[in-house]
Scaffold this motif. Structure first.
Motif, PDB file in Angstrom:
ATOM      1  N   ALA A 295      35.807  45.073  34.911  1.00  0.00           N
ATOM      2  CA  ALA A 295      35.019  45.208  36.117  1.00  0.00           C
ATOM      3  C   ALA A 295      36.208  44.919  37.174  1.00  0.00           C
ATOM      4  N   HIS A 296      36.982  43.728  36.721  1.00  0.00           N
ATOM      5  CA  HIS A 296      38.302  43.374  37.690  1.00  0.00           C
ATOM      6  C   HIS A 296      39.123  44.488  37.957  1.00  0.00           C
ATOM      7  N   GLU A 297      39.578  44.993  36.926  1.00  0.00           N
ATOM      8  CA  GLU A 297      40.479  46.087  37.065  1.00  0.00           C
ATOM      9  C   GLU A 297      39.915  47.332  37.856  1.00  0.00           C
ATOM     10  N   LEU A 298      38.568  47.662  37.486  1.00  0.00           N
ATOM     11  CA  LEU A 298      37.692  48.866  38.531  1.00  0.00           C
ATOM     12  C   LEU A 298      37.780  48.278  39.872  1.00  0.00           C
ATOM     13  N   HIS A 300      40.019  46.825  41.469  1.00  0.00           N
ATOM     14  CA  HIS A 300      41.247  47.147  42.139  1.00  0.00           C
ATOM     15  C   HIS A 300      41.389  48.482  42.631  1.00  0.00           C
ATOM     16  N   SER A 301      40.529  49.498  42.091  1.00  0.00           N
ATOM     17  CA  SER A 301      40.422  50.709  42.943  1.00  0.00           C
ATOM     18  C   SER A 301      40.083  50.858  44.176  1.00  0.00           C
ATOM     19  N   LEU A 306      43.434  50.999  46.768  1.00  0.00           N
ATOM     20  CA  LEU A 306      43.080  51.557  48.140  1.00  0.00           C
ATOM     21  C   LEU A 306      43.696  51.153  49.328  1.00  0.00           C
ATOM     22  N   VAL A 307      43.513  49.621  49.390  1.00  0.00           N
ATOM     23  CA  VAL A 307      44.091  48.744  50.447  1.00  0.00           C
ATOM     24  C   VAL A 307      45.083  47.889  49.967  1.00  0.00           C
ATOM     25  N   THR A 308      46.256  48.029  49.808  1.00  0.00           N
ATOM     26  CA  THR A 308      47.165  47.367  49.024  1.00  0.00           C
ATOM     27  C   THR A 308      47.983  46.267  49.830  1.00  0.00           C
ATOM     28  N   THR A 322      39.572  41.164  44.786  1.00  0.00           N
ATOM     29  CA  THR A 322      39.055  41.955  43.575  1.00  0.00           C
ATOM     30  C   THR A 322      38.408  40.893  42.622  1.00  0.00           C
ATOM     31  N   VAL A 323      38.571  39.480  42.664  1.00  0.00           N
ATOM     32  CA  VAL A 323      37.804  38.544  41.752  1.00  0.00           C
ATOM     33  C   VAL A 323      36.430  38.560  42.304  1.00  0.00           C
ATOM     34  N   TYR A 324      36.381  38.380  43.756  1.00  0.00           N
ATOM     35  CA  TYR A 324      35.233  38.516  44.257  1.00  0.00           C
ATOM     36  C   TYR A 324      34.278  39.796  43.820  1.00  0.00           C
TER      37      TYR A 324
END
Length: 605
Positions: A295-298, A300-301, A306-308, A322-324
């Motif tokens: 779920a964390h790596e997802l 990150h999409s 998307l916003v880096t 991402t953690v939230y």
């Protein structure tokens, strides 16, 4: 050839990229590589199409330990001519700047090059290090290691699209962070395309004896054949995760979402390479209890891919969001009580990191100052958990529905762009904080961004399911035999067991640990999170029955999150210091350079 790249926001200079200060930016890459597993090299060419070649008299690229063999320039008609180039003096961390002069006619540059066998981003595995009979290669480009296998503008604030042709031995499959094949072909030549612009740290390549299993129309699993059945069972909820993420914060913009399960030497839990997340096999627990990492790596999409983060000083913008987001996905799928356990474990890890770094350390600020240092030094729980805690504080302040609207609009507004902390704060104030007088003061924003530790207004976190764990720990300390606790623990998840192990008294003797182990079989657990929480107790107490399992774990698992505290536990005991160094000498060839870079310093002290 490629989709348009949006105009970028004005970013500060990237202290970790020679190209970060160059006004000439890349826009599209045509990569042509041959993978030589015998000699552990990649060789070929990188053709960079330039977005604004007229902006300066030279183009600048980041390289490290690359052999540059030839550089050619292409004009608007595609005519190719040789050109000169120069390499600056090497820096141990940043490598060398490659400088190529430009003329008014130059539209693209083709760099012919070869990697070194010791390239830091590349890990070459022999068959004994895999689950099959074939060698394996994978890359790990984050944070600034893409330059060790690709001459590039290696800054997270610079995005490009790419296409690639990769040649590998015919018995192996090649995959990239792009559109991917589903099966091997007889030629060993594979073609890739990434139509969405990405930064260099999201470039990824893997080569091995790999098979694919679909989970839905847009999700699936790649793994070595022996691992694939276990992985497809473990990640059965993958499509549901993608659907939950879309309900929260908008459409998935990368077409497919597949996972690649790597051999155990992979140094991280996961790496969010677009379209193809790399994951560690240490999350294959058999009961789907460790899939929050997916779920964390997802997540990150959206937050990261998307916003880096514009530079690595802004790393919290990737990881805090991402953690939230990860925990909101887990709550959506498994309920609030489940997500609450993750929040508590995360807060515990944050407090431990603050204690380790020092409560007043500037490294506990969200906005970091990493110039002159390896940006991996910013990869701590501060970016992850303090960043998440800031968003939890915002949620308390404005309400979850309003925060969700803000986050969804933020991802939509800045899609395929980079973001630095100062720009984010301006956007936060304009769109959220200024809605109500005094809101920013109540948030104590400056304390979060540029202050140390955890601000006092951080919301408390608790987990109802951990109350039963705490009761079991109290009974154990009061003299209840471990075996008598088994009925109360029968339905515990991995998270409850980890909380239990973190709560075990640090004074338990080897005899007492033997009774705990006889009741709960921790030493024989197949769950890496449980083992990583158990072994520090066995090392401290000298519980020798766990020694073979500990050594096996250290020699076969390359995940830095687990290895660093376990080696520290060994080094903290007089008898463990020699043992730690002996194990490390044997295990080091199994570890990625990201891991050895940390452990070399630790074991040398």
């Amino acid at each position: 050839m490629s989709s348009p790249i949006p105009s970028a926001i004005a970013l500060p200079a990237d202290p970790h990229s020679y190209a970060g200060t160059s006004p000439v930016r890349v826009r599209h890459l045509a990569l042509d590589l041959t993978v030589d597993l015998a000699h552990r090299t990649l060789a070929g060419s990188a053709t960079w199409h330039l977005a604004n070649p007229e902006a300066a008299s030279e183009a600048v690229f980041d390289t490290r330990d690359l052999t540059i063999e030839l550089v050619e320039k292409l004009d608007k008609d595609g005519t190719v001519t040789h050109t000169t180039y120069s390499l600056d003096a090497p820096d141990a961390l940043l490598g060398q700047a490659l400088r190529v002069p430009l003329t008014a006619e130059t539209k693209a540059l083709c760099i012919h090059y070869r990697t070194a066998p010791t390239a830091a981003a590349l890990q070459w595995l022999v068959p004994a290090q895999t689950t099959g009979s074939q060698p394996f290669l994978f890359t790990q480009s984050q944070a600034i290691l893409a330059r060790t296998w690709l001459p590039c503008q290696d800054s997270p604030g610079i995005r490009f699209t790419y296409e690639a042709r990769v040649r590998v031995p015919a018995q192996l499959l090649a995959l990239m962070s792009a559109e991917n094949p589903r099966e091997r072909n007889a030629s060993g030549e594979y073609h890739f395309r990434m139509a969405q612009p990405i930064p260099a740290y999201l470039m990824a390549l893997a080569v091995g004896d790999l098979a694919f299993a679909p989970l839905s129309d847009r999700t699936g699993i790649y793994a070595e054949p022996a691992t694939l059945p276990t992985a497809t069972h473990e990640f059965a909820d993958l499509e549901n995760m993608v659907g939950a993420a879309e309900q929260l914060y908008g459409p998935y913009r990368w077409e497919r979402y597949d996972l690649l399960v790597l051999p155990p030497s992979f140094p991280f839990g996961g790496m969010e390479n677009p379209r193809l997340t790399f994951v560690t096999p240490t999350i294959l627990a058999g009961d789907r209890s460790l899939t929050s990492l997916v779920a964390h790596e997802l997540a990150h999409s959206w937050s990261g891919n998307l916003v880096t983060n514009g530079t690595w000083n802004d790393f919290w913008l990737n990881e805090g969001f991402t953690v939230y987001f990860e925990r909101r996905i887990m709550e959506h799928l498994y309920g609030r009580e489940y997500a609450d356990m993750l929040q508590v474990l995360g807060r515990d890890a944050l407090q431990a990191t603050i204690a380790e770094l020092g409560a007043a350390s500037p490294d506990t600020h969200l906005r970091l100052r990493l110039a002159g240092r390896d940006p991996d030094e910013g990869l701590t729980e501060i970016a992850y958990e303090k960043g998440c805690s800031l968003l939890l504080t915002l949620e308390d302040l404005v309400g979850r529905p309003r925060l969700d609207t803000f986050i969804k609009e933020y991802f939509a507004h800045f899609s395929f762009q980079a973001m630095d902390t100062a720009t984010f704060l301006d956007y936060l104030r304009t769109t959220l904080l200024d809605e109500a007088p005094g809101r920013e003061a109540r948030l104590q924003l400056t304390s979060w961004i540029d202050g140390p530790g955890l601000p006092p207004n951080a919301p408390r976190v608790s987990a109802r399911r951990f109350a039963a764990v705490d009761q079991a720990l109290a009974r154990l300390q009061a003299g209840t035999a471990p075996a008598d606790l088994r009925p109360a623990t029968a339905e515990w998840s991995s998270h409850e067991w980890v909380h239990f192990l973190h709560g075990l008294p640090p004074t338990l003797s080897a005899t007492e640990l033997q009774a705990v182990d006889a009741a709960f079989h921790f030493t024989d657990s197949g769950n890496a999170e449980i083992l990583a929480a158990w072994f520090p107790h066995t090392v401290r107490a000298g519980y020798q029955a766990a020694d073979p399992a500990l050594e096996h774990f250290l020699r076969h698992v390359g995940r830095r999150k687990f290895l660093v505290p376990l080696y520290r536990s060994l080094l903290a005991t007089p008898e463990g210091q020699a043992r730690a160094r002996a194990i490390y000498t044997a295990a080091r060839p199994n570890y990625h350079s990201v891991t050895t870079g940390t452990l070399d310093a630790l074991l040398a002290s």
